[in-house]
Design an enzyme around this catalytic site. Sequence first.
Site, PDB file in Angstrom:
ATOM      1  N   GLU A 259       0.817  -1.212   0.000  1.00 43.79           N
ATOM      2  CA  GLU A 259       0.000   0.000   0.000  1.00 43.79           C
ATOM      3  C   GLU A 259       0.856   1.270   0.000  1.00 43.79           C
ATOM      4  O   GLU A 259       1.741   1.435   0.835  1.00 43.79           O
ATOM      5  CB  GLU A 259      -0.939  -0.006   1.215  1.00 43.79           C
ATOM      6  CG  GLU A 259      -1.731   1.269   1.404  1.00 43.79           C
ATOM      7  CD  GLU A 259      -2.651   1.578   0.249  1.00 43.79           C
ATOM      8  OE1 GLU A 259      -2.759   2.770  -0.106  1.00 43.79           O
ATOM      9  OE2 GLU A 259      -3.255   0.638  -0.303  1.00 43.79           O
ATOM     10  N   THR A 303      -6.082   2.628  -5.456  1.00 44.01           N
ATOM     11  CA  THR A 303      -5.808   1.210  -5.222  1.00 44.01           C
ATOM     12  C   THR A 303      -6.638   0.310  -6.123  1.00 44.01           C
ATOM     13  O   THR A 303      -6.136  -0.683  -6.661  1.00 44.01           O
ATOM     14  CB  THR A 303      -6.080   0.858  -3.747  1.00 44.01           C
ATOM     15  OG1 THR A 303      -5.138   1.544  -2.921  1.00 44.01           O
ATOM     16  CG2 THR A 303      -5.968  -0.635  -3.501  1.00 44.01           C
TER      17      THR A 303
END
Length: 717
Positions: A259, A303
């Site tokens: 991430e 994302t």
Amino acid sequence: MLKQLRQRLNTRLGFFWLLVLFFWAKTIYAYLTEFSLGVSDILQVLLMLVNPIAITVFLFGLALYIRKTGFYYYLLLLIDTLNTVILYANIIYYREFTDFMTVSTVTGYSKVSQGLTGSSLALVHWYDWLYWIDIIVMLGLYLFKRFRHDDQPIRKRKAFAITSVAIAGFALNLALAEANRPQLLTRTFDNNYIVKYLGLDAFSLYDGIKDERTNHQRASAKKSELDTVKDFTQSHYASPNSSMYGIAKGRNVIVIHLESFQQFLIGKKVNGKEVTPFLNKLYHSQSTYAFKNFFHQVGQGKTSDAENMLETSTYGLSTGSLFAQLGSDNTFQAAPAILNQRSNYSSAVFHGNVASFWNRNNTYKNMGYQYFFDASYFDTTGDKSTGYGLKDKLLFKDSVKYLERLQQPFYVKYITVTNHFPFTMDKEDTTFKTTDTSDSAINGYFQTAHYLDQSIKEFYAYLKKSGLLKNSMIVLYGDHYGLSNSENSTLAPLLGKSSDDWTSYDSAQLQRVPFMINLPGTKGGKIESTYGGEIDVLPTILHLLGISSKRYIQFGTDLFSKQHDQVVAFRNRDFVTPKYTVLSDKVYSNATGKQVEMTDAIQKVIDKDQKKVNKELSLSDSLNSKNLLRFYHPKGFKKVDASKYNYADGLQKEIKIENALKKSATSLYAENGDKSTTSLYKTDAPEASHKKTNSTRIQITNPDDTSTTNSSSSSKK
């Protein structure tokens, strides 16, 4: 002066013009302090200063036609408030995403809102009261009757004249904008341009019209439109490198989603200590193929865009998130379905946030994921989670009881969350001494990245002890930037750069993210200089597994192929190649970092690459927006039936399959003599020993769980 102001307030028109003036002022303040609009000449400066006026006058002018006194003032203040809400929402959004909110962003908000509260609060600045003070003061003056309410309605002729002037003013604004930037509305690739030339309200209107047109195109799409897409992807196909094809055949595939992890973290030291010592070791390992010129290519879907590219080798949408907007209905030919149908792979996702975040619970089904172990499968109570879900060390540790039951070979994805903006951690989770800049996000970024590195090291230790490591291919990638462009001036000195000399070229280079393919037990890995991006991952992985990607519609190419296309497209139609970085109208040399003096030969090369980038993105948008894959049936591929998948009671389903297979079961649990391997996992996470509590930092729900309470979810943990 106060007397004159009160006299103006005592008339309807005076009140009207005062609100217009205040709204114009705070809009310009936002333009200058919050948004990076890239103003480069005197006409652009002039247009930026005047573009809020016409539409503000037009919108506020709707109240001029109201005859009732009270209704007039309330409507005017309501319009002002709503416009301020739009302005401020864009300010908050821009601080994180360096872009403006679109219709797709707003309509998909319910699918990404969980966990955003903490992030949004971190984006609020102390001086934001300046955007609201005019409304508070004017409303107070009105409610407490500090000025006389004008009962005399404005004549329709005068109201119409003001509206007409506003329309004419916008038309003139548009004409001047088109003169400075031809085809502004028909060739738009950067939302900043629309706002810079026409204003924020005009952008919102333009985006709404464009969104409606896209919906219409989707409804009227025809099978024949797929031919152009097929022609491009087939001609763009890169045949596999014979020395690499099939070297990972039959191995499990473990994808670790890092991430917000940027490439500059690899090898970076802070206060003499490596930020990511384990990933550094992995990056330089002889069993790892690492790519130092690998870029993220996400748009507003962040994302979810990265996931979509890795799973399908198609781009995210130009605005909004494909997962959130189209994931529930679109046809995909994605990695889990391809691997299952071609090589009988099981598939699962492990993620410590709620299943509905980014609409994953629906999108994954259409992609063919068999299991989705979301937050409802884990104990996220107390301090075990952040606002974005279960902490990484606990995610890896607590996933083992589900991972060991999957039939091999499997394709699994771990989505980590701890290294997420605003990059805050509980004190008990870190002893890493970070930087001491004026930006808390930068200081926290190095700590959360270090924590992520530690969590992956623990997971690798388990994989080795359990025996999974030698049978797996581990793919690690950074999904997108962590620190936005607004932080780059503070970050620059930490990277050996001067804040004063920082350019858009430097910002573009920071879009590099790690991409590593680790094949434990092999030697021959190296750090590759090939240029590529997230769009290239799927064909690369398929070829390593010995599965040809030629029959599928994919926009990426195999990174190991001699025919690999090294033009890396960004979602805003900028691009980078081994020689050049092209940002809007500016061309930089990668060798010098300076703008190139254009020649006819260089311009010809840039034009060719730009044409290819534009075509590739447009075709991908057409494919996804119109759901054209519903018309395409490649050999051996059966369309995914999403109704077959339900993400409740995942462990029970794994056990049921294992019991049915009996001695034919291939899970790690079965290979270990029907004994669990959970005891092999070791972590130093202090929360691992904490008892379950009644409080949690995220709301735990599983959309596929039909029980009316969370009791059934609790039993899974």
